[in-house]
Design an enzyme around this catalytic site. Structure first.
Site, PDB file in Angstrom:
ATOM      1  N   CYS A 241       0.848  -1.202   0.000  1.00  0.00           N
ATOM      2  CA  CYS A 241       0.000   0.000   0.000  1.00  0.00           C
ATOM      3  C   CYS A 241       0.885   1.254   0.000  1.00  0.00           C
ATOM      4  CB  CYS A 241      -0.877  -0.032   1.248  1.00  0.00           C
ATOM      5  SG  CYS A 241      -1.650   1.530   1.677  1.00  0.00           S
TER       6      CYS A 241
ATOM      7  N   CYS B 252       0.485   3.612   2.912  1.00  0.00           N
ATOM      8  CA  CYS B 252       1.043   3.061   4.155  1.00  0.00           C
ATOM      9  C   CYS B 252       2.554   3.268   4.194  1.00  0.00           C
ATOM     10  CB  CYS B 252       0.724   1.572   4.268  1.00  0.00           C
ATOM     11  SG  CYS B 252      -1.044   1.191   4.286  1.00  0.00           S
TER      12      CYS B 252
END
Length: 126
Positions: A43, A46
């Protein structure tokens, strides 16, 4: 002092929540995509948020429990039936998400990269 806990998947998350001491230090859950072989999450948001949050935690002068929760791979996370999305305790819409346990406070997505919002979330109890 920050205590770090690593949680892998929904089952471990559920088991951990059953052990939280309501009189203990605040628990913050950071939900992130699982790590690839290079150590970075699949991600991109993230990957951007994690170093900012870690730097903030290194400067924090209070006792908290910081639980890093691996929500799984991209395919699992994208499934609308993913338990992290459907469970009433989490109801995640995006990752990364940072939640203060048993509170309404949460940071989602790019909010997790804003130091002033992190400050507000962690100082809410003061």
């Amino acid at each position: 002092m920050v205590t770090f806990v690593d949680i892998n998947g929904f089952e471990e998350f559920t088991k951990y929540t059953e052990t939280i001491d309501s009189k203990g230090p605040p628990v913050l859950f950071y939900f992130s995509g699982s790590k690839l072989p290079d150590g970075r999450s699949w991600c991109p948001d993230c990957v951007e948020a994690e170093p900012i949050i870690k730097a903030f935690l290194n400067e924090l002068k209070k006792t908290v429990i910081f639980a890093y929760v691996d929500v799984g791979d991209r395919e699992y996370w994208k499934d609308k039936a993913c338990p992290f999305r459907t469970d009433s305790r989490t109801r995640l819409m995006v990752i990364p998400t940072l939640i203060k346990w048993n509170g309404v406070q949460r940071l989602e997505g790019t909010q997790c990269t804003k130091r002033e919002l992190l400050q507000m979330l962690f100082e809410e109890d003061d």
